[in-house]
Design a protein around this motif. Sequence first.
Motif, PDB file in Angstrom:
ATOM      1  N   ALA A   1     -16.058   0.178  -0.853  1.00  0.00           N
ATOM      2  CA  ALA A   1     -15.756  -1.252  -0.803  1.00  0.00           C
ATOM      3  C   ALA A   1     -14.317  -1.555  -1.190  1.00  0.00           C
ATOM      4  CB  ALA A   1     -16.705  -2.022  -1.718  1.00  0.00           C
ATOM      5  N   GLY A   2     -13.728  -0.741  -2.043  1.00  0.00           N
ATOM      6  CA  GLY A   2     -12.339  -0.958  -2.439  1.00  0.00           C
ATOM      7  C   GLY A   2     -12.203  -1.576  -3.815  1.00  0.00           C
ATOM      8  N   GLY A   3     -11.023  -2.093  -4.099  1.00  0.00           N
ATOM      9  CA  GLY A   3     -10.734  -2.650  -5.411  1.00  0.00           C
ATOM     10  C   GLY A   3      -9.956  -1.667  -6.259  1.00  0.00           C
TER      11      GLY A   3
ATOM     12  N   GLY B   1      -7.321   1.037  -4.106  1.00  0.00           N
ATOM     13  CA  GLY B   1      -8.399   0.483  -3.292  1.00  0.00           C
ATOM     14  C   GLY B   1      -8.935   1.549  -2.367  1.00  0.00           C
ATOM     15  N   SER B   2      -9.584   1.130  -1.309  1.00  0.00           N
ATOM     16  CA  SER B   2     -10.132   2.074  -0.341  1.00  0.00           C
ATOM     17  C   SER B   2      -9.333   2.008   0.955  1.00  0.00           C
ATOM     18  CB  SER B   2     -11.602   1.760  -0.044  1.00  0.00           C
ATOM     19  OG  SER B   2     -11.706   0.546   0.686  1.00  0.00           O
TER      20      SER B   2
ATOM     21  N   ASP C   1     -13.365   6.109   1.531  1.00  0.00           N
ATOM     22  CA  ASP C   1     -14.226   5.025   1.999  1.00  0.00           C
ATOM     23  C   ASP C   1     -14.659   4.197   0.800  1.00  0.00           C
ATOM     24  OD1 ASP C   1     -16.090   6.607   0.711  1.00  0.00           O
ATOM     25  OD2 ASP C   1     -17.036   7.343   2.541  1.00  0.00           O
TER      26      ASP C   1
ATOM     27  N   ALA D   1      -7.984  -3.104   6.647  1.00  0.00           N
ATOM     28  CA  ALA D   1      -8.365  -4.495   6.907  1.00  0.00           C
ATOM     29  C   ALA D   1      -7.255  -5.454   6.506  1.00  0.00           C
ATOM     30  CB  ALA D   1      -9.656  -4.836   6.149  1.00  0.00           C
ATOM     31  N   ALA D   2      -6.449  -5.062   5.518  1.00  0.00           N
ATOM     32  CA  ALA D   2      -5.336  -5.904   5.063  1.00  0.00           C
ATOM     33  C   ALA D   2      -4.091  -5.751   5.922  1.00  0.00           C
ATOM     34  CB  ALA D   2      -5.006  -5.579   3.608  1.00  0.00           C
TER      35      ALA D   2
ATOM     36  N   TRP E   1       0.807  -1.222   0.000  1.00  0.00           N
ATOM     37  CA  TRP E   1       0.000   0.000   0.000  1.00  0.00           C
ATOM     38  C   TRP E   1       0.840   1.271   0.000  1.00  0.00           C
ATOM     39  CZ3 TRP E   1      -4.870  -1.195  -0.966  1.00  0.00           C
ATOM     40  CH2 TRP E   1      -5.328  -2.464  -0.585  1.00  0.00           C
TER      41      TRP E   1
ATOM     42  N   GLU F   1     -10.359  -0.899   3.122  1.00  0.00           N
ATOM     43  CA  GLU F   1      -9.810  -2.130   2.575  1.00  0.00           C
ATOM     44  C   GLU F   1      -8.343  -2.293   2.963  1.00  0.00           C
ATOM     45  OE1 GLU F   1      -8.997  -4.163  -1.855  1.00  0.00           O
ATOM     46  OE2 GLU F   1      -9.564  -2.050  -1.657  1.00  0.00           O
ATOM     47  N   ALA F   2      -7.569  -1.218   2.836  1.00  0.00           N
ATOM     48  CA  ALA F   2      -6.134  -1.276   3.169  1.00  0.00           C
ATOM     49  C   ALA F   2      -5.934  -1.548   4.655  1.00  0.00           C
ATOM     50  CB  ALA F   2      -5.457   0.032   2.767  1.00  0.00           C
TER      51      ALA F   2
END
Length: 361
Positions: A233-235, A257-258, A231, A264-265, A223, A261-262
């Motif tokens: 969902a991401g992708g 992405g969002s 904000d 959460a990863a 990232w 999402e980042a």
Amino acid sequence: MAEDLASAVSTLYEQAELALIEKVTTALAEGLDSPLWAQMKLASIGHLRTAIEDIIAALQASAVPAIYEAVAQAYDRGSQAAVAELGALAPTVKAIPAGTQAVDRLAAALVQETGATHMRILRTGMDVYRQVIAEASSAPLLGATTRRDAAARALAKFADRGVTGFVDRTGRPWNLTSYTEMATRSAVGRAAVQAHTDRLAAAGVDLVLVSDAPEECSRCKPWEGTILTRDGAGGADTITVEHATEDGRMVEVRVAGSLPEARAAGLMHPNCRHSIAIYLPGVTRPRPKPPSRATYEQTQQQRYLERQVRAWKRRAAGAVDEDARKRANAKVREYQGRIRTLVAETGLPRKSHREQLATAR
């Protein structure tokens, strides 16, 4: 942005843990050579319980306001960072009221999480007290060692591990101070990021840029330097947006992405060095990556050595005699020497404050 704020809370828990070690050690060391030692210790168990309950009461009285203060300051720092970034683009953002509901929610969650550790302090202290009495009483009967040696060995194990039994969501075990520091770092980090993004959202800013930090870990590396939506969902995707300063001009932006999402990863985990900043399409240019002083593994080695220094200092605090205290202090000096060697070889800064124990009070 808010890394230092966690130390104010974790120091209180370290003080409580040290106070517990000292209370248990002092209670057991008194009259250790008396033939009636075991009976006297079991008879006075109520006094120890009261002393531990006093430690917990003092901890709770200090920790709750410290937690609210740390989270509030983190939120304020995140807000101020966003205001500084927006500058002339959105001067009215300064009038947005502070996110007191967000602060209260995050602080209350942390109070609940750390409050659950308090009963563990009492249980650990009482369990160790009984265990030392049992081991010290039975060892001489088996011809294994003296009562003093058995008590010293059991107390050294307790000083090494401290108050344990805390497991995070990944299944990793922690001791009291480390667990509290991790939980507090997470909470104040969330507060700073939420304040930052709240201010950007109020100004209509949807894109942020992830910093490029040295000695990054494998979770954060994908990232680094990427552009994220605030904000969603991401992708990954390429989007077309209006230029930040030129009306009607459209530019393409590659979005990785969002932000949710980042995170959460693994981005912005506890101890993470990364931050986010406003991304202005067509204007913002990536900053050069700061030079790395060492590898991520070497930074973790330094943290391991720092933990060992603190562990042996705890053992010195829980020593039942002067010889044991001297041996523990010698190990402290040994690990400090290894830290000096590591920082000399890598160029990493020595952070002496991470080698210190708070004074029990």
